[in-house]
Design a protein around this motif. Structure first.
Motif: not given
Ligand code: SF4
Ligand code: SF4
Ligand code: SF4
Length: 275
Positions: A161, A164, A167
């Motif tokens: 997470e 993520r 990014k």
């Protein structure tokens, strides 16, 4: 065995302190005490296992034990009072602790605190709410956070997470997950728009190798350098003796109360029978 942890996103923290209050209430850590040598009650203490620090730029960051994958404090504890659980939390057993404070000296993040205010002091720190986790509950602090700035889950999923988010918003975050690799990794991790080590005044460049072997090299020499073996053993004897003594006094007081209650009851009964 599932491995758990906490991910704190500094960009989501609003500094409301609800996590701190929830930890204090849930773990019954007692009132904060402002010691003479301290100016503010905002650092960790025996009664404050997590705390919020702020910057002039309006960032807030939560400090707590990192629950290292390979903890130096566990390696440093000569009686095994600190333990690494299979689920990840680093916990401790008050009844075994002899008060040597080696764990305090070995922790790279300056986490464990000594309960100076107690007649018989112990080491205190965040336990990652291990007892709650074992029952399928989440830590008090995470439950209380209104912005999900601090979330609980399996370490692998928290790491995914975190990546993520990095990014998805590369301009918002420093491209690093604090706790992914340093000193072998930690179960409490951070992502942030500023350097977390700077915010929390944590040492930088600790490297990715676990610290326990280095801990032993230092601690093996420590008694001779700072304290002397005799002083250490004397201190250990004093703590154990004092604790046993207080425990005996406590048990004697309970026994006295119970026997006096029994006596009162039997006198009442006999008076009732007479009348
Ligand atoms: S941060 Fe310090 S007290 Fe916490 S597990 Fe790691 S070495 Fe131990
Ligand atoms: S995980 Fe539990 S013990 Fe640790 S800071 Fe949160 S509420 Fe306190
Ligand atoms: S409860 Fe959440 S938002 Fe509030 S201070 Fe703690 S981490 Fe930050």
């Amino acid at each position: 065995m599932k491995q758990y942890g906490i991910l704190t996103d500094v960009t989501k923290c609003i500094g409301c302190n609800r996590c701190v209050k929830a930890c204090k209430a849930g773990n019954q850590t007692g009132a904060d005490r402002l010691w003479r040598w301290k100016k503010r009650i905002d650092d960790l203490s025996a009664s404050r296992w997590t705390t919020i620090l702020s910057t002039d730029n309006g960032e807030y960051v939560r400090k707590q034990c990192r629950h290292c994958v390979d903890p130096a404090c566990v390696s440093a504890c000569i009686v095994g009072a600190l333990q690494k659980t299979p689920e990840g939390p680093v916990i401790y057993d008050d009844s075994i602790c002899i008060g040597c404070r080696y764990c305090m000296m070995s922790c790279p993040y300056d986490i464990p605190r000594y309960s100076w205010e107690d007649a018989v002091p112990y080491i205190k720190k965040c336990t990652l709410c291990y007892e709650r986790i074992k029952k399928g509950k989440i830590p008090y602090c995470v439950e209380a956070c209104p912005t999900q700035a601090t979330i609980f889950g399996e370490r692998d999923e928290l790491l995914a997470e975190a990546k993520r988010r990095l990014k998805a918003e590369p301009n918002k975050y420093v491209q690093k997950v604090w706790g992914e690799e340093e000193i072998g990794g930690t179960h409490v991790m951070y992502i942030s728009n500023v350097d977390v080590d700077d915010l929390l005044a944590w040492k930088k460049d600790l490297g990715n190798a676990p610290l326990p072997h280095k801990t032993w090299v230092i601690l093996n020499k420590m008694p001779a350098v700072f304290l002397g073996v005799g002083a250490v053993l004397g201190g250990v004897w004093w703590v154990i003796d004092r604790r046993d003594h207080l425990q005996q006094e406590k048990e004697a007081a309970v026994e006295d109360t119970e026997s006096s209650e029994e006596k009162d009851e039997s006198e009442e009964k006999s008076n009732d029978e007479k009348s």
